[in-house]
Design a protein around this motif. Structure first.
Motif, short mmCIF file in Angstrom:
data_model
loop_
_atom_site.label_atom_id
_atom_site.label_comp_id
_atom_site.label_asym_id
_atom_site.label_seq_id
_atom_site.Cartn_x
_atom_site.Cartn_y
_atom_site.Cartn_z
N CYS A 1 0.83 -1.21 0.00
CA CYS A 1 0.00 0.00 0.00
C CYS A 1 0.86 1.26 0.00
O CYS A 1 0.42 2.32 -0.39
CB CYS A 1 -0.94 0.01 1.20
N CYS B 1 3.69 2.91 4.80
CA CYS B 1 4.88 2.97 5.67
C CYS B 1 6.12 3.44 4.93
O CYS B 1 7.15 3.73 5.55
CB CYS B 1 5.16 1.58 6.25
N CYS C 1 5.22 -2.10 9.17
CA CYS C 1 4.55 -2.23 7.88
C CYS C 1 3.31 -3.09 8.09
O CYS C 1 3.41 -4.27 8.35
CB CYS C 1 5.49 -2.89 6.85
N CYS D 1 1.27 -4.03 5.95
CA CYS D 1 1.13 -5.03 4.89
C CYS D 1 2.13 -6.17 5.08
O CYS D 1 2.12 -7.12 4.31
CB CYS D 1 1.37 -4.39 3.53
S1 FES Z 1 3.45 -1.31 2.38
FE1 FES Z 1 1.52 -1.12 3.39
S2 FES Z 1 2.05 -0.53 5.39
FE2 FES Z 1 3.92 -1.05 4.50
#
Ligand code: FES
Ligand code: FES
Length: 160
Positions: free
Chosen positions: A98, A101, A133, A135
């Motif tokens: 996404c 972070c 992170c 994700c």
């Molecule tokens: S790439 Fe989504 S929070 Fe790290």
């Protein structure tokens, strides 16, 4: 109140309340929106900027305390050779999903490489402990930092 902030090499006058954080002041008062706000409590690292060259969590720094000090955001690192190499490596190693972070990761990764030339995986993971992170894309992030660290070591070795 009116604050005079030294940000990314220029002095800016911004309006801020005494209670305003550096993060909010940079985003809302100076339109520097690369830093992100996640936890707003000093835990996730998304808001990391450099203050006098050292990484800080701008969500827990009051803007009034940084007058006269040098603030550098990710925008201010554009053109910096290590930052640009990290951006390329993050792209090539799929180190972002996404991307929320990512600005904090890049500022911190540059600082890791400044302090530890050619860090190994364990060292990178330890130094990244304060960067969350959501994700969970850590494998790519670590690989990207490692790749740039190795390249920097080769370069400095070639010049030795
Ligand atoms: S790439 Fe989504 S929070 Fe790290
Ligand atoms: S938003 Fe500042 S540490 Fe999470």
């Amino acid at each position: 109140m009116r604050l005079s902030l030294h940000v990314n090499g220029t002095t800016r006058a911004v309006e801020a309340e005494p209670r305003d954080t550096l993060a909010d002041t940079l985003r809302d008062g100076a339109a520097l929106t690369a830093l992100h706000l996640g936890c707003e409590g000093g835990s996730c690292g998304a808001c990391t900027v450099l203050l006098d060259g050292e990484p800080v969590r701008s969500c827990i720094v009051l803007a009034v305390t940084v007058e006269g000090r040098e603030v550098r955001t990710l925008e201010g690192l554009a053109g910096d050779s290590v930052t640009e190499a990290l951006k390329r490596a993050f792209h090539e190693e799929h180190a972002l999903q996404c991307g929320y972070c990512t600005p904090g990761m890049l500022v911190t990764a540059r600082d890791i490489l400044r302090r530890f030339p050619g860090p190994d995986e364990a060292m990178i993971r330890r130094e990244l402990a304060g960067q969350i992170c959501r994700c969970t894309g850590y494998m790519g992030i670590v690989a990207a930092i490692r790749r740039v660290g190795e390249a920097l070591q080769e370069t400095s070795g070639a010049g030795a």
